[in-house]
Write a protein that holds these residues in place. Structure first.
Motif, mmCIF file in Angstrom:
data_model
loop_
_atom_site.group_PDB
_atom_site.id
_atom_site.type_symbol
_atom_site.label_atom_id
_atom_site.label_comp_id
_atom_site.label_asym_id
_atom_site.label_seq_id
_atom_site.Cartn_x
_atom_site.Cartn_y
_atom_site.Cartn_z
ATOM 1 N N UNK A 225 0.827 -1.207 0.000
ATOM 2 C CA UNK A 225 0.000 0.000 0.000
ATOM 3 C C UNK A 225 0.857 1.251 0.000
ATOM 4 N N UNK A 226 1.606 1.480 -1.051
ATOM 5 C CA UNK A 226 2.459 2.672 -1.079
ATOM 6 C C UNK A 226 1.604 3.937 -1.033
ATOM 7 N N UNK A 227 2.143 4.952 -0.381
ATOM 8 C CA UNK A 227 1.366 6.174 -0.171
ATOM 9 C C UNK A 227 1.358 7.058 -1.401
ATOM 10 N N UNK A 228 2.406 6.971 -2.190
ATOM 11 C CA UNK A 228 2.428 7.819 -3.385
ATOM 12 C C UNK A 228 3.299 7.192 -4.462
ATOM 13 N N UNK A 229 3.363 7.879 -5.574
ATOM 14 C CA UNK A 229 4.079 7.359 -6.732
ATOM 15 C C UNK A 229 5.539 7.088 -6.443
ATOM 16 N N UNK A 230 6.147 7.943 -5.602
ATOM 17 C CA UNK A 230 7.561 7.731 -5.336
ATOM 18 C C UNK A 230 7.796 6.415 -4.605
ATOM 19 N N UNK A 231 7.019 6.207 -3.566
ATOM 20 C CA UNK A 231 7.208 4.986 -2.763
ATOM 21 C C UNK A 231 6.947 3.758 -3.637
ATOM 22 N N UNK A 232 5.872 3.803 -4.416
ATOM 23 C CA UNK A 232 5.533 2.659 -5.263
ATOM 24 C C UNK A 232 6.649 2.359 -6.244
ATOM 25 N N UNK A 233 7.201 3.411 -6.852
ATOM 26 C CA UNK A 233 8.193 3.165 -7.896
ATOM 27 C C UNK A 233 9.574 2.888 -7.334
ATOM 28 N N UNK A 276 -2.951 11.208 -12.908
ATOM 29 C CA UNK A 276 -2.233 10.378 -11.942
ATOM 30 C C UNK A 276 -1.532 9.229 -12.669
ATOM 31 N N UNK A 277 -1.022 8.278 -11.881
ATOM 32 C CA UNK A 277 -0.359 7.116 -12.488
ATOM 33 C C UNK A 277 -0.918 5.846 -11.887
ATOM 34 N N UNK A 278 -0.973 4.827 -12.703
ATOM 35 C CA UNK A 278 -1.419 3.535 -12.227
ATOM 36 C C UNK A 278 -0.201 2.639 -12.082
ATOM 37 N N UNK A 279 -0.073 2.001 -10.918
ATOM 38 C CA UNK A 279 1.081 1.134 -10.656
ATOM 39 C C UNK A 279 0.631 -0.319 -10.536
ATOM 40 N N UNK A 280 1.287 -1.149 -11.320
ATOM 41 C CA UNK A 280 0.926 -2.567 -11.337
ATOM 42 C C UNK A 280 2.203 -3.385 -11.187
ATOM 43 N N UNK A 281 2.276 -4.204 -10.135
ATOM 44 C CA UNK A 281 3.471 -5.024 -9.917
ATOM 45 C C UNK A 281 3.533 -6.153 -10.944
ATOM 46 N N UNK A 282 4.703 -6.461 -11.440
ATOM 47 C CA UNK A 282 4.828 -7.542 -12.447
ATOM 48 C C UNK A 282 4.295 -8.875 -11.943
ATOM 49 N N UNK A 283 4.435 -9.141 -10.633
ATOM 50 C CA UNK A 283 3.989 -10.447 -10.131
ATOM 51 C C UNK A 283 2.466 -10.535 -10.060
ATOM 52 N N UNK A 284 1.767 -9.401 -10.239
ATOM 53 C CA UNK A 284 0.308 -9.429 -10.231
ATOM 54 C C UNK A 284 -0.271 -9.531 -11.633
ATOM 55 N N UNK A 351 -3.844 -3.312 -8.357
ATOM 56 C CA UNK A 351 -3.192 -2.163 -8.991
ATOM 57 C C UNK A 351 -3.659 -0.917 -8.264
ATOM 58 N N UNK A 352 -2.825 0.084 -8.203
ATOM 59 C CA UNK A 352 -3.180 1.257 -7.412
ATOM 60 C C UNK A 352 -2.890 2.541 -8.189
ATOM 61 N N UNK A 353 -3.793 3.513 -8.020
ATOM 62 C CA UNK A 353 -3.630 4.807 -8.691
ATOM 63 C C UNK A 353 -3.048 5.795 -7.685
ATOM 64 N N UNK A 354 -1.940 6.393 -8.048
ATOM 65 C CA UNK A 354 -1.245 7.276 -7.109
ATOM 66 C C UNK A 354 -0.802 8.545 -7.808
ATOM 67 N N UNK A 355 -0.569 9.582 -7.004
ATOM 68 C CA UNK A 355 0.003 10.810 -7.549
ATOM 69 C C UNK A 355 1.447 10.930 -7.068
ATOM 70 N N UNK A 356 2.092 11.953 -7.552
ATOM 71 C CA UNK A 356 3.456 12.207 -7.109
ATOM 72 C C UNK A 356 4.452 11.704 -8.133
ATOM 73 N N UNK A 357 5.658 12.269 -8.049
ATOM 74 C CA UNK A 357 6.709 11.885 -8.991
ATOM 75 C C UNK A 357 7.131 10.446 -8.757
ATOM 76 N N UNK A 358 7.685 9.849 -9.801
ATOM 77 C CA UNK A 358 8.226 8.516 -9.621
ATOM 78 C C UNK A 358 9.729 8.633 -9.387
ATOM 79 N N UNK A 359 10.283 7.575 -8.815
ATOM 80 C CA UNK A 359 11.723 7.583 -8.552
ATOM 81 C C UNK A 359 12.473 7.396 -9.862
ATOM 82 N N UNK A 360 13.610 8.057 -9.980
ATOM 83 C CA UNK A 360 14.450 7.852 -11.156
ATOM 84 C C UNK A 360 14.912 6.407 -11.153
ATOM 85 N N UNK A 361 14.982 5.799 -12.308
ATOM 86 C CA UNK A 361 15.289 4.368 -12.333
ATOM 87 C C UNK A 361 16.778 4.065 -12.357
ATOM 88 N N UNK A 362 17.600 5.097 -12.265
ATOM 89 C CA UNK A 362 19.042 4.830 -12.326
ATOM 90 C C UNK A 362 19.645 4.651 -10.940
#
Lengths: 365, 294
Positions: A225-233, A276-284, A351-362
């Motif tokens: 249950x991530x609180x926002x896009x950053x935590x999820x990503x 917003x952004x929708x986050x879906x884990x690959x294992x789901x 899957x969860x819809x969240x706001x906020x920036x995502x983490x840089x993937x590098x």
């Protein structure tokens, strides 16, 4: 024996740069608490403020309920384990461990006895008279832990102490650290950019980004249950769809994206009409030969990677977005081949819809 | 050598090698061999050179050991050189620590420039400046009197006082730089670790920083000690009537008695005895030569 640590709206400024921005969290006595975040997120600054090397520019830090303002590091009931361990190379192992006792005027025999005792605790007997340079990475690690424990701290602060070790040893030391924490009951505050470490060891995790605490929760909630896009990503892998919230039904919402309209859980602070952004884990993600139900995306498989315990499937949808699915290697699931056309489906509750920036993937995870 | 050849070609490499060789051989090695040989020969009138009396002996060296005055001068030279070395350490250590661990990085070039500028002025001028500063009616006494710190002017240049002040001033940087290098190479985390474990500042210095800086202290001390014991300018300018430096005796043999042979013997004695002294001190403090070379 152990004390709680309260951070009360703590800020740290370096010139005009705000490294730590209004962080508020109460860490319980005996808790294993991790600050997780990418490098430069301010987590090390928090640790250095708790240990007393930096003064907060605003806010109050309390250890065991006592305001630490004006207390030097040598007056605080904390012990810090440095990222590079900072063992004293010119002292033998036992003097390293007994240094804190030497400072407190304990006589030599007692110091030596206590050092031996701690060496047993960290599973390193017979190392007392060795030189630091003779030890392996994992052994140095244990000596650093013993040296910190020798002063009987109420709070142990650990600054990415496992980052220099190889993978096998790191996993072993995780369990070891956790065991030592349980045995001693000391409050552990652990800094890491490695989500695996944070999730595996901690009672609670505080995820940080750009000086702000994004979420404080137990590892399960951080992941599920991530609180926002950053935590999820930042924590774990995701398929991310950008779009707009259209209609809500209970805790679910309809979400319009370039890849189609999906139904997914509504995250905190997300309302209708929002971008917003929708986050879906690959294992789901489930693989289906034909279209099935609401959340179904037609894709073409581009790559299949066998990872051992699971199979990682890369695919591309009609709009060209790259999607990732993970199938368990349980023998029951049919493994697709590159070029196969099939559908990625998922349950809206996963899957969860969240706001906020995502983490840089590098990030160097 | 191969690197040099590849980079500069045959001609330039030859020029470098010849010039360096000339410098070492003709300007350093040969004069020393000449003096060394002559230190074993008696001082004779020209007519008797090559005669039956012109044989090698240890007489010139024994002259020193037969002269209680010269032995005492040597003794005090060593003692006061050690004092100078110690004072240099007392001044340079806090400064080196400040420069390497405390001061803002942006200030460093400025501070180093300020430290270096005096080195650009000739040693003669600097020593002479101290002669003026320390004079009975000089600016130092005038300011101290003016500030009311002293009531009567202090005679600074008496005994070895002037020499010590002059030598400390001249050679303190030779202590500072090795110390700075040594302390700078210490991982700051170790200082913080010591403090975090509860150590007061002095114990952190005693147990962590000083042991780490030991090779730097040793090389700085050797330099300051040898330079002080071998200094001729500062003692000549700042000594008083009751303070003599061993180098002044060498100078007297060489230039006043015109007896280069005994002078050479004294010069080599200074070198040998100081080396013995330094080695002994290094042994006491358990410093190895290889540590210093680092």
């Amino acid at each position: 024996m152990s004390a709680g640590v309260d951070l009360d709206n703590v800020c740290a400024d370096f010139g005009t740069f705000r490294a730590v921005d209004n962080v508020a969290v109460n860490i319980q006595p005996g808790e294993f608490f991790s600050f997780l975040g990418p490098s430069g997120c301010g987590k090390t600054t928090i640790l250095r403020m708790i240990s007393g090397f930096i003064s907060p520019s605003q806010g109050v830090i309390r250890i065991g309920g006592k305001d630490m303002k004006g207390q030097r590091p040598n007056q605080r009931p904390t012990a810090l384990i440095f990222q590079n361990l900072a063992l004293f190379p010119l002292m033998p192992v036992w003097e390293n461990i007994a240094f804190g006792l030497e400072v407190r005027g304990v006589d030599k025999q007692k110091r030596r006895a206590r050092a031996e005792e701690l060496l047993h605790l960290v599973d390193l007997p017979d190392a007392a008279d060795k030189a630091v340079a003779q030890l392996s990475g994992g052994q140095k690690q244990r000596v650093a832990i013993a040296r910190a424990l020798a002063v009987e701290p109420q709070v142990m602060l650990l600054d990415e102490p496992l980052s220099a070790l190889d993978l096998k040893l790191r996993q072993h030391m995780r369990a070891e650290l956790r065991a030592i924490q349980k045995r001693t009951g000391v409050t552990f505050i652990y800094i890491t950019h490695d989500q695996g470490e944070a999730l595996a060891m901690s009672d609670r995790v505080g995820v940080m980004s750009q000086g702000k605490l994004q979420q404080v929760a137990n590892p399960r909630d951080i992941y599920n249950n991530p609180a926002n896009g950053f935590v999820a990503s930042f924590v774990g892998e995701n398929n991310i769809f950008t779009g707009e919230v259209q209609g809500t039904e209970g805790n679910l919402a309809r979400f319009a994206t370039a890849s189609g309209t999906f139904t997914a859980r509504l995250g905190p602070a997300v309302t209708q009409g929002m971008k917003a952004r929708l986050f879906l884990r690959p294992e789901h993600v489930r693989l289906a030969p034909g279209a099935g139900g609401t959340n179904s995306i037609p894709v073409e498989v581009t790559d299949v990677a066998f990872e051992g315990n699971f199979i990682s499937i890369h695919a591309r949808d009609a709009g060209g977005q790259v999607l990732l699915a993970e199938a368990r290697n349980d023998g029951a699931t049919a493994v697709p081949a590159p070029g196969d056309r099939l559908h990625f489906t998922f349950d809206g509750q996963n899957a969860v819809i969240l706001t906020g920036d995502t983490a840089a993937r590098d990030i160097d995870a | 050598m191969k690197d040099l050849l590849n980079r500069y070609g045959l001609l330039l490499t030859t020029v470098f090698a010849v010039l360096t060789g000339f410098w070492i051989l003709v300007l350093v090695v040969l004069p020393n061999i000449y003096l060394f040989e002559h230190s074993f020969k008696p001082y004779l009138p020209v007519a008797e050179l090559g005669g039956p009396k012109d044989v090698y002996s240890l007489d010139n060296y024994l002259t020193f050991f037969r002269s209680p005055i010269h032995i005492s001068v040597f003794f005090w030279t060593v003692i006061y050189s050690a004092v100078v070395t110690f004072i240099c350490f007392l001044i340079a250590y806090p400064l080196a620590y400040y420069l390497s661990k405390v001061s803002a990085r942006a200030l460093l070039p400025m501070i180093f420039l300020l430290l270096f500028i005096p080195l650009w002025v000739s040693e003669v001028l600097r020593s002479f400046a101290w002669f003026i500063i320390l004079a009975l009616k000089g600016p130092l006494n005038a300011s101290l009197l003016g500030l009311g710190i002293i009531e009567d002017p202090v005679r600074w240049i008496t005994g070895f006082r002037g020499v010590i002040i002059g030598l400390v001033y001249t050679y303190v940087l030779f202590m500072l730089f090795p110390l700075y290098n040594a302390i700078q190479s210490l991982d700051t985390n170790q200082i913080e670790a010591a403090e975090d474990l509860g150590a007061p500042w002095w114990r952190t210095h005693w147990r962590v920083i000083l042991p780490h800086a030991k090779p730097g202290i040793a090389s700085g001390s050797v330099m300051v000690f040898m330079l002080s014991a071998g200094s001729i300018l500062v003692p000549t300018l700042l000594a008083s009537t009751n303070s003599r430096w061993f180098t002044e005796i060498i100078q007297q043999w060489m230039f006043e008695s015109q007896d280069w042979n005994t002078g050479s013997a004294y010069a080599f004695l200074l070198l040998i005895l100081c080396t013995v002294f330094v080695s002994a001190v290094m042994r006491v403090f358990r410093v190895k030569l290889s540590d210093i070379a680092k």
